[in-house]
Design a protein around this motif. Structure first.
Motif, PDB file in Angstrom:
ATOM      1  N   CYS A   1      21.387  10.473  55.423  1.00  0.00           N
ATOM      2  CA  CYS A   1      21.816   8.968  55.545  1.00  0.00           C
ATOM      3  C   CYS A   1      20.889   8.017  54.775  1.00  0.00           C
ATOM      4  O   CYS A   1      21.175   6.829  54.905  1.00  0.00           O
ATOM      5  CB  CYS A   1      22.644   8.619  56.765  1.00  0.00           C
ATOM      6  N   ALA A   2      19.718   8.494  54.525  1.00  0.00           N
ATOM      7  CA  ALA A   2      18.563   7.843  54.069  1.00  0.00           C
ATOM      8  C   ALA A   2      18.095   6.745  55.022  1.00  0.00           C
ATOM      9  O   ALA A   2      17.178   5.752  54.653  1.00  0.00           O
ATOM     10  CB  ALA A   2      19.140   7.039  52.740  1.00  0.00           C
ATOM     11  N   LYS A   3      18.382   6.806  56.441  1.00  0.00           N
ATOM     12  CA  LYS A   3      17.767   5.921  57.337  1.00  0.00           C
ATOM     13  C   LYS A   3      16.499   6.222  57.574  1.00  0.00           C
ATOM     14  O   LYS A   3      16.052   7.397  57.662  1.00  0.00           O
ATOM     15  CB  LYS A   3      18.729   5.857  58.309  1.00  0.00           C
ATOM     16  N   PRO A   4      15.552   5.387  57.962  1.00  0.00           N
ATOM     17  CA  PRO A   4      14.349   5.639  58.281  1.00  0.00           C
ATOM     18  C   PRO A   4      14.062   6.706  59.575  1.00  0.00           C
ATOM     19  O   PRO A   4      14.945   6.303  60.665  1.00  0.00           O
ATOM     20  CB  PRO A   4      13.541   4.182  58.585  1.00  0.00           C
ATOM     21  N   LEU A   5      13.460   7.795  59.598  1.00  0.00           N
ATOM     22  CA  LEU A   5      13.474   8.652  60.932  1.00  0.00           C
ATOM     23  C   LEU A   5      12.099   8.239  62.020  1.00  0.00           C
ATOM     24  O   LEU A   5      12.120   8.359  62.825  1.00  0.00           O
ATOM     25  CB  LEU A   5      13.294   9.986  60.375  1.00  0.00           C
TER      26      LEU A   5
ATOM     27  N   ASP B   1      11.626  -5.116  63.215  1.00  0.00           N
ATOM     28  CA  ASP B   1      11.879  -4.794  61.598  1.00  0.00           C
ATOM     29  C   ASP B   1      11.693  -5.855  60.729  1.00  0.00           C
ATOM     30  O   ASP B   1      11.152  -5.964  59.765  1.00  0.00           O
ATOM     31  CB  ASP B   1      13.398  -4.099  61.633  1.00  0.00           C
ATOM     32  N   GLU B   2      12.381  -7.184  61.256  1.00  0.00           N
ATOM     33  CA  GLU B   2      12.215  -8.511  60.758  1.00  0.00           C
ATOM     34  C   GLU B   2      12.437  -9.426  61.646  1.00  0.00           C
ATOM     35  O   GLU B   2      12.677  -9.350  62.692  1.00  0.00           O
ATOM     36  CB  GLU B   2      13.200  -8.426  59.650  1.00  0.00           C
ATOM     37  N   ILE B   3      11.776 -10.573  61.150  1.00  0.00           N
ATOM     38  CA  ILE B   3      11.816 -12.007  62.164  1.00  0.00           C
ATOM     39  C   ILE B   3      12.240 -12.921  61.169  1.00  0.00           C
ATOM     40  O   ILE B   3      11.566 -13.186  59.988  1.00  0.00           O
ATOM     41  CB  ILE B   3      10.444 -12.231  62.616  1.00  0.00           C
ATOM     42  N   ILE B   4      13.345 -13.713  61.409  1.00  0.00           N
ATOM     43  CA  ILE B   4      13.554 -14.879  60.693  1.00  0.00           C
ATOM     44  C   ILE B   4      12.970 -16.085  61.402  1.00  0.00           C
ATOM     45  O   ILE B   4      13.278 -16.166  62.397  1.00  0.00           O
ATOM     46  CB  ILE B   4      15.263 -14.965  60.392  1.00  0.00           C
ATOM     47  N   ILE B   5      12.566 -16.989  60.601  1.00  0.00           N
ATOM     48  CA  ILE B   5      12.152 -18.284  60.938  1.00  0.00           C
ATOM     49  C   ILE B   5      12.854 -19.467  60.405  1.00  0.00           C
ATOM     50  O   ILE B   5      12.869 -19.268  59.301  1.00  0.00           O
ATOM     51  CB  ILE B   5      10.836 -18.603  60.752  1.00  0.00           C
ATOM     52  N   GLY B   6      13.375 -20.212  61.198  1.00  0.00           N
ATOM     53  CA  GLY B   6      14.475 -21.231  60.896  1.00  0.00           C
ATOM     54  C   GLY B   6      14.728 -22.262  62.111  1.00  0.00           C
ATOM     55  O   GLY B   6      14.114 -22.458  62.948  1.00  0.00           O
TER      56      GLY B   6
ATOM     57  N   ALA C   1      22.544  -2.744  52.214  1.00  0.00           N
ATOM     58  CA  ALA C   1      22.549  -3.867  53.182  1.00  0.00           C
ATOM     59  C   ALA C   1      21.438  -4.251  53.846  1.00  0.00           C
ATOM     60  O   ALA C   1      20.889  -5.112  53.841  1.00  0.00           O
ATOM     61  CB  ALA C   1      23.919  -4.075  53.904  1.00  0.00           C
ATOM     62  N   GLU C   2      21.039  -3.236  54.650  1.00  0.00           N
ATOM     63  CA  GLU C   2      19.985  -3.063  55.395  1.00  0.00           C
ATOM     64  C   GLU C   2      18.542  -3.636  54.811  1.00  0.00           C
ATOM     65  O   GLU C   2      17.678  -4.265  55.278  1.00  0.00           O
ATOM     66  CB  GLU C   2      19.595  -1.961  56.205  1.00  0.00           C
ATOM     67  N   MET C   3      18.543  -3.166  53.603  1.00  0.00           N
ATOM     68  CA  MET C   3      17.437  -3.094  52.699  1.00  0.00           C
ATOM     69  C   MET C   3      17.610  -4.635  51.940  1.00  0.00           C
ATOM     70  O   MET C   3      16.578  -5.061  51.095  1.00  0.00           O
ATOM     71  CB  MET C   3      17.082  -2.163  51.514  1.00  0.00           C
TER      72      MET C   3
END
Ligand SMILES: [Zn+2]
Lengths: 486, 139
Positions: free
Chosen positions: B21-25, B50-55, A438-440
């Motif tokens: 858990c495959a999360k970034p460390l 991590d991210e930016i949403i523009i809207g 989901a995060e990806m």
């Protein structure tokens, strides 16, 4: 000396390889412009470098001018002969020297110069099609259609053969170059679905058709299609896949529907250097077959073999091939088969570095070669360990690769725990996988994983369709589009 | 050993993604982003974690993008509620059109919806009728 007899090395000025794509040239130019712009950099000689940079970009960014320039380079003898190019990226160049083991990663990217693909390199393909009872109806109909699509996309010089199998194998179209399309079609349409499944017979007959055609300097490949389990000859199938690998014939193993043995198809794919594919509905078969054939067109050789060595005390935690789907290769079984020699080949190595005193170490080395001796590449990756050094951020490409591989490994663990009957743990981990997906931004796959995690907790197993979707969905994650080809 | 903040598992130093858990460390440095309107000169500064949403914000539908262009005439300029996503892999930034009605353009080339492409400092992003120049440094 006439004026045009002297030209600077534009590739060196732009710091790119002669095999760089247009996109890479653009990127390099953008980066260097910032470095050498006279407004930014007033060091002596910068203005000159800046002018050279403009000139290099002008030539190399224009395909026509670039081609002329390349020809000039070739005439000078300074254009590299090998069409194969290897790029090695590591997670860190320098790490601190630690009293405990630490992780390190290596990404190996293979490049093929598209202009170097011999125009006369022909395909030698065998289609091996399951015609057991379960294929009846749409299954066999679409399999035949897929075979016809392959026939239609052959070129002068290509060799094709078709084998069908149930509890015995039948050569429908013997290996041939000159094909009477109408006759061939009639033959294909006469395939009737009936009887059991003994896949080894099909693979064996397919291999002999491929060998009959002669495998030197052709792109050899088998596409194997099945929709069910084979009976009692799994080991023979794997032995034949190994033989195919040794002979430089990768097998694309296509599983249709949800009832086939994924472990067997995976083993056939990895041992032969091929790939396993999941096609849920018969109507998707023609495009899946066509895509494979198109991918083979950009190959310069059938198969690539790798042998890897690491420094004493270093552990290989995993070796993976990233394209077209993530596949685990076993590094301790030398050699490993990697597949057709194309420029999308990416290998990813996870290593554990033991505690070592400061110094420069050659951690890993490898040889990639083509079984017929056409190409050979040697590579190595070294690491510097320094007292108190700080591990910087890993390059974006390493992070992308590591992210895909981390998802692949998480899915592997779910399967292992499921097999050991650890229902709770497997279900919990599958939930973590759903969260990660989901995060990806993989919302659809994440939803499937979430639903299946509940099913797993209740029943101890996954639905057949959910299982295949998660297995192949996590392998073929397209986090970013494949790089633009030049 | 380093401990995963998410699941508590112990991992070797410099491991990139948690083995459990495959999360970034490896938490990486945030990137300062400056968006400058080419037509109107205003600018918006944000930090890309991590991210930016523009809207455009729409509280009723619980859509709250990080960068809300309602105050800058976003509706008239044809900007979708969730128009463009900026995210990163390490120090590299990518732009992804989120299926917007009027599309997103990177240096005058239309982005395919949901296909991320790398963005560099100084690049021009057009969202509907708004042209923004993007910079990755504090201005
Ligand atoms: Zn964790």
């Amino acid at each position: 000396m006439r004026k045009e007899d002297f030209k600077p090395d534009y590739y060196e000025i732009l710091e790119v390889s002669p095999f760089a794509t247009q996109e890479e040239i653009k990127k390099a130019y953008k980066r260097l412009v910032k470095k050498y712009h006279p407004d930014v950099n007033r060091a002596a000689g910068t203005a000159y470098l800046f002018r050279r940079l403009q000139e290099a970009y002008e030539v190399l960014s224009d395909p026509q001018q670039r081609q002329k320039y390349d020809e000039w380079l070739k005439a000078q003898g300074s254009y590299p002969e090998t069409p194969l190019w290897m790029e090695v990226i590591t997670s860190h160049r320098v790490l601190p020297s630690l009293p405990e083991p630490q992780a390190w990663y290596v990404l190996i990217k293979l490049r093929v110069e598209p202009r170097a693909i011999p125009a006369d390199r022909a395909l030698n393909i065998c289609l091996v099609i399951d015609r057991s009872t379960s294929m009846k109806g749409l299954g066999i109909e679409k399999a035949v259609e897929a075979a016809e699509v392959v026939l239609e996309n052959l070129r002068e010089g290509d060799v094709i053969s078709v084998v069908s199998f149930n509890d015995r194998a039948q050569v429908m179209l013997p290996a041939s170059k000159k094909l009477n399309h109408r006759e061939a079609r009639k033959k294909l349409r006469s395939i009737k679905a009936e009887g059991g499944t003994e896949m080894a017979r099909g693979i064996s007959a397919g291999l002999s058709e491929l060998m009959k055609a002669g495998i030197f300097r052709t792109i050899n490949h088998m596409i194997l299609l099945t929709d069910g389990n084979t009976y009692g000859d799994e080991e023979e199938c794997i032995r034949l896949a190994e033989e195919a690998g040794r002979r430089g014939i990768p097998i694309t193993a296509v599983g249709m529907g949800t009832a086939w043995n994924e472990e067997l198809l995976d083993a056939i794919a990895t041992k032969s250097g091929g790939v396993s594919l999941f096609v849920i509905y018969p109507n998707l078969l023609p495009s899946a077959f066509l895509e494979r054939v198109k991918a083979l067109r950009s190959a310069i050789a059938s198969s690539l073999r790798g042998e890897f060595r690491v420094m004493n005390g270093v552990k290989v935690k995993g070796l993976f091939r990233l394209h077209p789907g993530v596949e685990r290769l076993s590094p301790d079984r030398a050699p490993v088969y990697i597949g057709p020699v194309r420029d999308s080949i990416q290998l990813f190595m996870e290593l554990t570095i033991p505690p070592l005193p400061p110094g420069e170490y050659e951690i890993a080395s490898w040889e990639l070669s083509e079984p017929q001796g056409l190409y050979r590449l040697n590579g190595r990756a070294s690491l510097k360990l320094a007292e108190g050094a700080e591990a910087g951020e890993a390059p974006a490409e390493i992070l992308q690769a590591a992210e895909k591989v981390a998802v692949f490994k998480l899915r592997e663990k779910v399967w292992d725990e499921m097999k050991q009957g650890e229902r709770e743990r497997a279900s919990h981990r599958l939930k973590m996988l759903a969260a990660r997906l989901a995060e990806m931004g993989e919302t659809e796959l994440s939803a499937i994983a979430g639903t299946e995690a509940l099913k797993l907790a209740q029943t101890g197993r996954l639905s057949p369709e959910g299982q295949k979707r998660i297995l192949y969905g996590t392998r073929f994650l397209a986090l970013l589009p494949p790089e633009e080809k030049g | 050993m380093i401990r995963c903040a998410h699941c508590g598992a112990e991992n070797l130093p410099n491991t990139l993604f948690c083995e459990e858990c495959a999360k970034p460390l490896m938490k990486s440095q945030a990137i300062p982003v400056r968006l400058v309107s080419v037509g109107e000169g205003w600018e918006i500064k944000v930090v890309l974690e991590d991210e930016i949403i523009i809207g455009r914000q729409d509280p009723e539908r619980e859509i709250r993008p990080h960068v809300d262009l309602n105050d800058y005439g976003g509706l008239e300029k044809g900007i979708s509620r969730r128009h463009l996503r900026l995210f990163r892999k390490g120090q590299e930034v990518f732009a992804e059109d989120l299926g917007s009605v009027n599309g997103s353009f990177l240096n005058n080339r239309r982005l395919l919806s949901f296909v991320p492409e790398p963005v560099h400092s100084g690049d021009e992003l057009r969202l509907g009728g708004e042209v923004l120049q993007i910079f990755f440094e504090e201005g």
